[in-house]
Design a protein around this motif. Sequence first.
Motif, mmCIF file in Angstrom:
data_model
loop_
_atom_site.group_PDB
_atom_site.id
_atom_site.type_symbol
_atom_site.label_atom_id
_atom_site.label_comp_id
_atom_site.label_asym_id
_atom_site.label_seq_id
_atom_site.Cartn_x
_atom_site.Cartn_y
_atom_site.Cartn_z
ATOM 1 N N SER A 149 1.115 -1.269 0.117
ATOM 2 C CA SER A 149 -0.257 -0.073 -0.229
ATOM 3 C C SER A 149 0.699 1.423 0.110
ATOM 4 C CB SER A 149 -1.155 -0.260 1.744
ATOM 5 O OG SER A 149 -2.066 0.990 0.976
ATOM 6 N N GLN A 150 2.136 1.052 0.431
ATOM 7 C CA GLN A 150 2.939 1.767 0.807
ATOM 8 C C GLN A 150 3.665 2.721 -0.989
ATOM 9 O OE1 GLN A 150 5.694 1.992 4.373
ATOM 10 N NE2 GLN A 150 3.698 2.759 5.606
ATOM 11 N N ARG A 151 3.735 1.575 -1.138
ATOM 12 C CA ARG A 151 4.790 1.826 -2.670
ATOM 13 C C ARG A 151 3.844 2.498 -3.249
ATOM 14 N NH1 ARG A 151 7.258 -3.866 -5.133
ATOM 15 N NH2 ARG A 151 4.936 -3.843 -5.506
ATOM 16 N N TYR A 152 2.697 1.701 -3.625
ATOM 17 C CA TYR A 152 2.021 2.243 -4.703
ATOM 18 C C TYR A 152 1.243 3.609 -3.970
ATOM 19 C CZ TYR A 152 0.402 -2.742 -5.077
ATOM 20 O OH TYR A 152 0.797 -3.986 -5.709
ATOM 21 N N ALA A 153 1.132 3.983 -3.050
ATOM 22 C CA ALA A 153 1.229 5.524 -3.031
ATOM 23 C C ALA A 153 2.477 6.794 -2.781
ATOM 24 C CB ALA A 153 0.515 5.705 -1.260
ATOM 25 N N ASP A 156 1.985 6.639 -6.878
ATOM 26 C CA ASP A 156 1.321 7.548 -7.389
ATOM 27 C C ASP A 156 1.626 8.696 -7.248
ATOM 28 O OD1 ASP A 156 -0.314 5.594 -8.258
ATOM 29 O OD2 ASP A 156 -1.664 6.332 -6.005
ATOM 30 N N ARG A 157 2.762 9.238 -5.878
ATOM 31 C CA ARG A 157 3.342 10.252 -5.335
ATOM 32 C C ARG A 157 4.276 10.525 -6.497
ATOM 33 N NH1 ARG A 157 3.451 13.901 -1.313
ATOM 34 N NH2 ARG A 157 6.264 15.170 -1.112
ATOM 35 N N LYS A 160 2.370 11.801 -9.967
ATOM 36 C CA LYS A 160 1.829 12.888 -10.521
ATOM 37 C C LYS A 160 1.868 14.027 -9.525
ATOM 38 C CE LYS A 160 -1.956 9.651 -11.556
ATOM 39 N NZ LYS A 160 -3.067 8.632 -11.142
ATOM 40 N N LEU A 161 2.690 13.954 -8.394
ATOM 41 C CA LEU A 161 2.323 14.438 -7.315
ATOM 42 C C LEU A 161 3.405 15.635 -6.826
ATOM 43 C CD1 LEU A 161 0.594 16.131 -5.076
ATOM 44 C CD2 LEU A 161 1.895 14.998 -3.606
ATOM 45 N N LEU A 162 4.245 14.841 -7.453
ATOM 46 C CA LEU A 162 6.109 15.540 -7.283
ATOM 47 C C LEU A 162 6.893 16.122 -8.861
ATOM 48 C CD1 LEU A 162 7.975 12.620 -4.552
ATOM 49 C CD2 LEU A 162 7.677 15.565 -4.337
ATOM 50 N N PRO A 163 6.348 15.134 -9.689
ATOM 51 C CA PRO A 163 6.594 16.032 -10.928
ATOM 52 C C PRO A 163 5.899 17.132 -10.631
ATOM 53 C CG PRO A 163 6.250 14.308 -11.037
ATOM 54 C CD PRO A 163 5.624 14.425 -10.291
ATOM 55 N N GLN A 164 4.698 17.662 -10.499
ATOM 56 C CA GLN A 164 3.616 18.825 -10.747
ATOM 57 C C GLN A 164 4.711 19.538 -9.318
ATOM 58 O OE1 GLN A 164 -0.256 17.484 -9.630
ATOM 59 N NE2 GLN A 164 -0.517 16.568 -11.529
ATOM 60 N N GLN A 165 4.508 19.665 -8.719
ATOM 61 C CA GLN A 165 5.413 20.561 -7.738
ATOM 62 C C GLN A 165 6.579 20.894 -8.061
ATOM 63 O OE1 GLN A 165 5.465 18.115 -3.892
ATOM 64 N NE2 GLN A 165 3.538 18.852 -2.894
ATOM 65 N N ILE A 166 7.440 19.571 -8.414
ATOM 66 C CA ILE A 166 8.765 19.734 -9.037
ATOM 67 C C ILE A 166 8.293 21.465 -10.242
ATOM 68 C CG2 ILE A 166 10.731 19.818 -9.704
ATOM 69 C CD1 ILE A 166 10.589 16.703 -9.084
ATOM 70 N N LYS A 167 7.272 20.911 -10.992
ATOM 71 C CA LYS A 167 7.480 22.016 -11.920
ATOM 72 C C LYS A 167 6.595 24.371 -11.483
ATOM 73 C CE LYS A 167 4.654 22.459 -15.665
ATOM 74 N NZ LYS A 167 3.602 21.679 -17.194
ATOM 75 N N MET A 302 12.018 12.501 -4.198
ATOM 76 C CA MET A 302 12.040 12.081 -5.899
ATOM 77 C C MET A 302 13.132 10.919 -5.493
ATOM 78 S SD MET A 302 11.420 13.312 -10.081
ATOM 79 C CE MET A 302 10.149 13.602 -9.477
ATOM 80 N N GLU A 303 13.820 10.948 -5.259
ATOM 81 C CA GLU A 303 14.872 9.780 -5.198
ATOM 82 C C GLU A 303 14.650 8.921 -4.107
ATOM 83 O OE1 GLU A 303 17.542 9.828 -7.267
ATOM 84 O OE2 GLU A 303 17.191 10.789 -8.758
#
Length: 365
Positions: A149-153, A156-157, A160-167, A302-303
Amino acid sequence: MYGSEGSVWKPAVVMRQGAGRLPYAGTNVQTKLVAIHDLDCPWRPRDLEQRLGRVIRQGNQNSEAHIYRYVTENTFDAYLYQTLENKQRFISQIMTSKSPVRSAEDIDEAALSYAEVKALATGNPYIKEKMDLDIQVSKLKLLKANHLSQRYALEDRLLKLLPQQIKSTEERIAGYEQDVALYRRQDADTMDGEEAAFAGMTIKEFTYKERASAGAALLEACKGMTSPDPQEIGQYLGFSLWVSFDSFYKEYKATLRGALGHSISLGTDASGNLTRLNNALVALPEKLAYCRDQLVTLRKQMETAKEEIAAPFKQEEELQAKSARLAELNALLNMDKRENEAIDAGVADEEPELPDRKRANRQER
């Protein structure tokens, strides 16, 4: 004392009079009880709790009460308490939400095979090992489900989420860099907030050279607003000046727009409003530095997410080994069951011969 099905047994002299068994639920004998003796294990946790509630409750005149539970080694008692433990575990998980499970098996459907009952009666060590492995495998499977479950989360992060936050952070950094450059092109003497160093403010195509008059004109421009939408009213230090009304906080706001917008709340002090605008511009380099640090943190996250996604479940080997051993024990315990089924099938095949014997006996008569 409590007997089968969690009943309270009355004294023998009363039973001989035909009173029979009295259900323990709702029995009010708590004032004088000093001990409770559980002779067997009930099927439901609430039954055991109900038993304890007969003695451990308000109104008992004794300061202490003793609880005795009787079990017999290598008997059916082990399975009963194991089933009771499983039921209570699932109840606790649902009631407290401390465990990350999303489904629970109906334990009431669990049943022992004939081979397992025989193993209990004969003291077969396999049944004890099987029960221990059932618990351990269940815990390991729960840990693995949580890991997945943590790996799937994290996936997703990561996707989706991290690339958007970085951009978004990179865009804000670029905007802050442009606004800082615009701010620094102004004469450094005009940034100290002093009256004599005021560089001027343009409001509705009129440039005010004095600080007091500029602040008053800014307040008048706010009062003359007819729409709650932001309106451009002039310029200040190379930035376009916009005003708007915040209907939630019931206050006016001024925004200096370059590549980004930098807003402040306006008060009733004309000179104080200009100080707030200057402070917003002075804080631009600090905000730029914060965004750069935030970008470094996001890239490290991200890393780290990539490493954690690639990491396997640490207890996978233990889970596989114990699951394999549990399968072996299930096979061993089911072997006698298959033998019993074969014997029963053989007896069933012999039954059709009985009518022939009866017919032969009738012929002899």
